[in-house]
Enzyme design. Structure first.
Site, PDB file in Angstrom:
ATOM      1  N   GLU A 150       0.810  -1.218   0.000  1.00 28.91           N
ATOM      2  CA  GLU A 150       0.000   0.000   0.000  1.00 28.91           C
ATOM      3  C   GLU A 150       0.845   1.270   0.000  1.00 28.91           C
ATOM      4  O   GLU A 150       0.421   2.304  -0.539  1.00 28.91           O
ATOM      5  CB  GLU A 150      -0.950   0.013   1.203  1.00 28.91           C
ATOM      6  CG  GLU A 150      -2.065  -1.024   1.130  1.00 28.91           C
ATOM      7  CD  GLU A 150      -1.657  -2.394   1.660  1.00 28.91           C
ATOM      8  OE1 GLU A 150      -0.447  -2.586   1.925  1.00 28.91           O
ATOM      9  OE2 GLU A 150      -2.534  -3.260   1.795  1.00 28.91           O
ATOM     10  N   MET A 161      24.425   9.462   1.640  1.00 27.92           N
ATOM     11  CA  MET A 161      24.178  10.715   2.350  1.00 27.92           C
ATOM     12  C   MET A 161      24.461  10.550   3.844  1.00 27.92           C
ATOM     13  O   MET A 161      24.969  11.460   4.490  1.00 27.92           O
ATOM     14  CB  MET A 161      22.738  11.189   2.117  1.00 27.92           C
ATOM     15  CG  MET A 161      22.484  12.612   2.538  1.00 27.92           C
ATOM     16  SD  MET A 161      23.637  13.776   1.760  1.00 27.92           S
ATOM     17  CE  MET A 161      22.678  14.361   0.380  1.00 27.92           C
ATOM     18  N   LYS A 199     -17.485  -1.002   6.324  1.00 26.69           N
ATOM     19  CA  LYS A 199     -17.949  -1.939   5.312  1.00 26.69           C
ATOM     20  C   LYS A 199     -19.460  -1.865   5.086  1.00 26.69           C
ATOM     21  O   LYS A 199     -19.934  -1.954   3.950  1.00 26.69           O
ATOM     22  CB  LYS A 199     -17.536  -3.360   5.700  1.00 26.69           C
ATOM     23  CG  LYS A 199     -17.674  -4.350   4.565  1.00 26.69           C
ATOM     24  CD  LYS A 199     -16.991  -5.668   4.884  1.00 26.69           C
ATOM     25  CE  LYS A 199     -17.082  -6.606   3.689  1.00 26.69           C
ATOM     26  NZ  LYS A 199     -16.451  -7.909   3.982  1.00 26.69           N
ATOM     27  N   PHE A 242     -11.294  -7.449  14.096  1.00 25.36           N
ATOM     28  CA  PHE A 242     -10.212  -7.902  13.223  1.00 25.36           C
ATOM     29  C   PHE A 242      -9.892  -6.817  12.181  1.00 25.36           C
ATOM     30  O   PHE A 242     -10.794  -6.313  11.517  1.00 25.36           O
ATOM     31  CB  PHE A 242     -10.607  -9.208  12.522  1.00 25.36           C
ATOM     32  CG  PHE A 242      -9.553  -9.677  11.560  1.00 25.36           C
ATOM     33  CD1 PHE A 242      -8.278 -10.019  12.013  1.00 25.36           C
ATOM     34  CD2 PHE A 242      -9.811  -9.755  10.200  1.00 25.36           C
ATOM     35  CE1 PHE A 242      -7.292 -10.434  11.135  1.00 25.36           C
ATOM     36  CE2 PHE A 242      -8.827 -10.166   9.307  1.00 25.36           C
ATOM     37  CZ  PHE A 242      -7.570 -10.512   9.778  1.00 25.36           C
ATOM     38  N   GLN A 243      -8.640  -6.496  12.048  1.00 23.99           N
ATOM     39  CA  GLN A 243      -8.151  -5.472  11.124  1.00 23.99           C
ATOM     40  C   GLN A 243      -8.793  -4.109  11.362  1.00 23.99           C
ATOM     41  O   GLN A 243      -9.004  -3.342  10.428  1.00 23.99           O
ATOM     42  CB  GLN A 243      -8.308  -5.915   9.669  1.00 23.99           C
ATOM     43  CG  GLN A 243      -7.379  -7.089   9.371  1.00 23.99           C
ATOM     44  CD  GLN A 243      -7.200  -7.360   7.896  1.00 23.99           C
ATOM     45  OE1 GLN A 243      -8.090  -7.130   7.099  1.00 23.99           O
ATOM     46  NE2 GLN A 243      -6.028  -7.868   7.539  1.00 23.99           N
TER      47      GLN A 243
END
Ligand SMILES: Cc1ncc(C[n+]2csc(CCOP(=O)(O)OP(=O)(O)O)c2C)c(N)n1
Ligand SMILES: [Mg+2]
Lengths: 172, 592
Positions: free
Chosen positions: B54, B488, B166, B116-117
């Protein structure tokens, strides 16, 4: 143009008109904590008939440059309608309410009641060994009262933070 | 009305996206967003690009947005999908990139249950976005989407999250068209004419003028860049760009002094230091630009054009604040410059240019490349050749970068003539930005040449997106300046930490040629200077994605450099300066 070398701190009373939606208070508080600004006091409640708008009053301390930043940062939040620096834009009134619990018996109890009377505090709860006083006014008056109660059995304080409006016809 | 009610939230969402002109979404599925994927399955108007993580989706949307001027769109699932997107959101916030991120959420009745999630996505992303929404009723969905697009692209652009439980995606509701006006958010875009005339009066009086232009010009659109070019030519003033602003003024123009700031040119930084009137258009006096604040351009009177009033007087106090869209302000400045008959001090400005030309003559970007076959490639030379060879092809070119020395060398040696051709993570400095950003650019410009100038360490942070490139046949070229170090970091350790190279060596690197092969792309390698051109030509000729692994001098440092906490006139010009001039104070050491 504010000077970055000017380190003089001032107190500012800022009123913010916001959409009364979930998360808006978190946004304002997050802005202050995330950018390291002070919150001396903060109040919030809906202020229109439909309950769509809330007014947040924040008292903060900072240099002129910081306070200008705070206002600009508040102003760019999406649900913010108006930002007003009451302490800059002319005279204003600011009031706060405190509930003050004093526990004691005898002479100190009598003295507490006498001082409460001169401050025009109301007794809203009494037992034989305690009072709860209700006091409204400018924050420094509340400070002074609470200070005096320290000697006389001060047990607990609950303050609302200020509500504030500009004097005269002006509105936010 | 009843007919309208047959649409599910997911269908409403897609319709609203379509009405907003969305053509492509970068996303990754999961339980909470399955209704949206179901709706996507049944339509052709919106294309979905399946990323591999993602975080890549958000950078891809950023690349898409920056190269087109449109809003980039991301779709991720709840919980880990949303948390993986957070870095990209912060990146887009810092660089003012318009992105909409749709996040799945557990159904409304489970919110707060540690389902969940479940993650508190609006809580987590509040300081990472310009604004965010949790949609609690399907009836609100269309309005929220329209509003989110308006917020993302208006004023100072930025990322907006829409969190979608949802059940909201499944329930049916009527569709709502976009409203014409927002209740509270109406950023000012028109400049105040009083400030414009004060600005022009000040600019006319200048003896040593300077224009400092940044990403705000690019965000305003190509017309703003054109107006800036016109204004600079009309006035004859010298001009510098920030890292974010590169391309808003043609780099080949003689009035252009190059980039300014920590790794800016000698002439740009000294002109900033010595000017008497400074016009800042769409830049924010960032610490990478100003160096030590109390030594920054002390002798100048300053004008600042910014669409975000909170950028004005934040770090540097200015005399003339102009809260406006950069393009509109520049148009107003052009008109007023012509109307104002006051003479300019051409004699003083002539002397100023002679001074600037002396600084220029130092040639602060010079480097030495040994051309003997078998010699090691200097990273600067690799970029210079990449620039020259691609320029000769005459193709439309877009460059993205990762973060590190290679990023600064790309900014220094690749020349941009047009806006929206250069995408780099400026504000957040996100390693792993370049490859997915290039992917987003290539999706928007399928026929253009899109190159990620990368470091070997950074590119590994989102290397999984090679899979996406191969799935969608996106011919992105990853041009890795492989110095085997987090260069760097190594440079700072060399200059500021006594050469203690703690954990900055890129050990156990993959074989990038084989890695490319494993992802069905083409792998190439150049080990020595005589191989460089061939590899560049082979890379450009290849119709698929390429990883070109260019072995460069591991010891090379990026100069010029203004060390943290130093002033513009305390620049280190090159290795020969390091010992004597390194003006690093203890305070500077504490800065990033
Ligand atoms: C996500 C992230 N982690 C850490 C850093 C700190 N950092 C800045 S540059 C750099 C090294 C980059 O190495 P490489 O990609 O090889 O580029 P080089 O400097 O060698 O060109 C690091 C670790 C960062 N910018 N981003
Ligand atoms: Mg490296």
């Amino acid at each position: 143009m504010p000077s970055p070398t000017d380190t003089t701190q001032r107190s500012a009373t800022i009123s913010v008109l916001v959409d009364n939606e979930s998360g808006v208070l978190a946004r304002v508080i997050g802005l202050f904590s995330g950018r390291g600004y002070n919150i001396d006091s903060l109040t919030v409640a809906p202020v229109d008939a439909e309950g769509r708008l809330s007014r947040i009053n924040v008292v903060t301390t900072g240099t002129d440059m910081v306070i200008e930043q705070i206002k600009a940062q508040l102003d760019r939040l999406v649900p913010v309608h108006r930002v007003s620096d009451l302490s800059l834009e002319g005279p204003h009134v600011a009031r706060e309410m405190a509930l003050v619990k004093v526990v004691g018996v005898g002479e100190k109890r009598v003295e507490a009641l006498r001082i409460a009377d001169t401050f025009r505090a109301r007794v809203v709860d009494t037992t034989v060994e305690s009072f709860v006083f209700e006091l409204t006014g400018a924050s420094d008056k509340l400070d002074a009262f609470i200070e005096l109660m320290r000697e006389l059995g001060l047990a607990e304080v609950s303050r609302t933070g200020i509500a504030a409006l500009a004097r005269g016809k002006r509105t936010i | 009305m009843t007919a309208e009610l047959t649409q599910t939230g997911a269908e409403i969402l897609l319709r609203a996206l379509k009405d907003q002109g969305v053509e492509v979404i970068f996303g990754y599925p999961g339980g909470a967003v399955l209704p949206i994927y179901d709706a996507l399955f049944n339509q052709n108007a919106i294309r979905h690009v399946l990323v591999r993580q993602e975080g890549g989706a958000v950078h891809a949307a950023e690349g898409y947005a920056r190269s087109t001027g449109k809003v980039g769109v991301v779709l991720v699932t709840s919980g880990p999908g949303a948390t993986n997107a957070v870095t990209g959101l912060c990146d887009a916030l810092m660089d003012s990139i318009p992105v909409i991120c749709l996040t799945g959420q557990v159904p409304t009745h489970l919110i707060g249950n540690d389902a969940f999630q479940e993650a508190d996505t609006t809580g987590i992303t509040r300081p990472a976005t310009k604004h965010n929404y949790l949609v609690k009723r399907s009836e609100d969905l269309a309005r929220v989407v329209h509003e989110a697009f308006y917020v993302a692209r208006s004023g100072r652009p930025g990322p907006v999250v829409i969190d979608l439980p949802k059940d909201i995606l499944i329930n049916k509701a009527p569709y709502e068209e976009a409203a014409t006006q927002h209740r509270s958010y109406r950023p000012r875009t028109e400049p105040d004419p009083v400030e414009i005339s004060r600005a022009v009066a000040l600019l006319k009086s200048a003896k040593r003028p300077m224009i400092y232009a940044g990403g705000g010009v690019i965000n305003s659109g190509p017309a703003a860049a054109a107006a800036l070019t016109k204004f600079a030519r009309m006035t004859g003033f010298p001009i510098t760009n920030t890292l974010m602003g590169l391309g808003c003024y043609p780099a080949s123009d003689p009035q252009f002094l190059g980039m300014l700031g920590m790794h800016g040119t000698y002439e740009a930084n000294l002109a900033m230091h010595g000017c008497d009137v400074l016009l800042n258009v769409g830049a924010r006096f960032d610490d990478r630009v100003t160096g030590r604040l109390n030594a920054f351009s002390q002798g100048s009177r300053k004008i600042h054009v910014d669409i975000d009033s909170s950028s004005i007087n934040k770090n540097v106090p200015v005399e003339v604040p102009i809260v406006a869209d950069a393009g509109k302000a520049l148009e107003a400045l052009l008109t007023e410059w012509t109307a104002n008959r006051a003479p300019v001090d051409s004699q003083a400005q002539g002397a100023w240019w002679r001074q600037i030309d002396q600084w220029r003559a130092k040639d602060s970007l010079k480097f030495v490349q040994d051309m003997k076959p078998g010699s090691i490639i200097k990273p600067q030379y690799a970029i210079q050749r990449l620039y020259e060879i691609t320029k000769a092809m005459g193709k439309e070119i877009f460059i993205t970068t990762e973060v590190g020395q290679h990023q600064m060398w790309a900014a220094q040696y690749f020349k941009f003539e047009l806006p929206n051709r250069w995408m780099t993570s400026g504000g957040l400095g996100t390693m792993g930005y370049g490859l997915p950003a290039a992917m987003g650019v290539q999706v928007a410009h399928p026929d253009a040449l899109v190159i990620d100038i990368a470091g070997e360490a950074s590119i590994l942070m989102n290397i999984q997106e090679m899979g996406t490139l191969s799935q969608y046949r996106l011919p992105v070229k990853a041009f890795i300046l492989n110095n085997q170090y987090m260069g760097m970091v190594r440079q700072w350790q060399e200059l500021l930490h006594g050469g203690r190279y703690s954990e900055s060596y890129s050990a156990a690197l993959p074989d990038f040629v084989k890695l490319a092969d494993a992802f069905h792309a083409k792998g190439l390698r150049a080990e020595t200077v005589d191989q460089l051109d061939d590899v560049i030509h082979a890379m450009l000729a290849c119709p698929t994605a390429v990883i070109a692994d260019i072995a460069v001098d591991p010891k090379e440092n990026c100069f010029p450099m203004i060390p943290s906490g130093a002033a513009h006139n305390e620049m280190i010009l090159g290795p020969e300066h390091e010992a004597s001039d390194a003006a690093v104070s203890d305070q500077g050491l504490a800065l990033v």
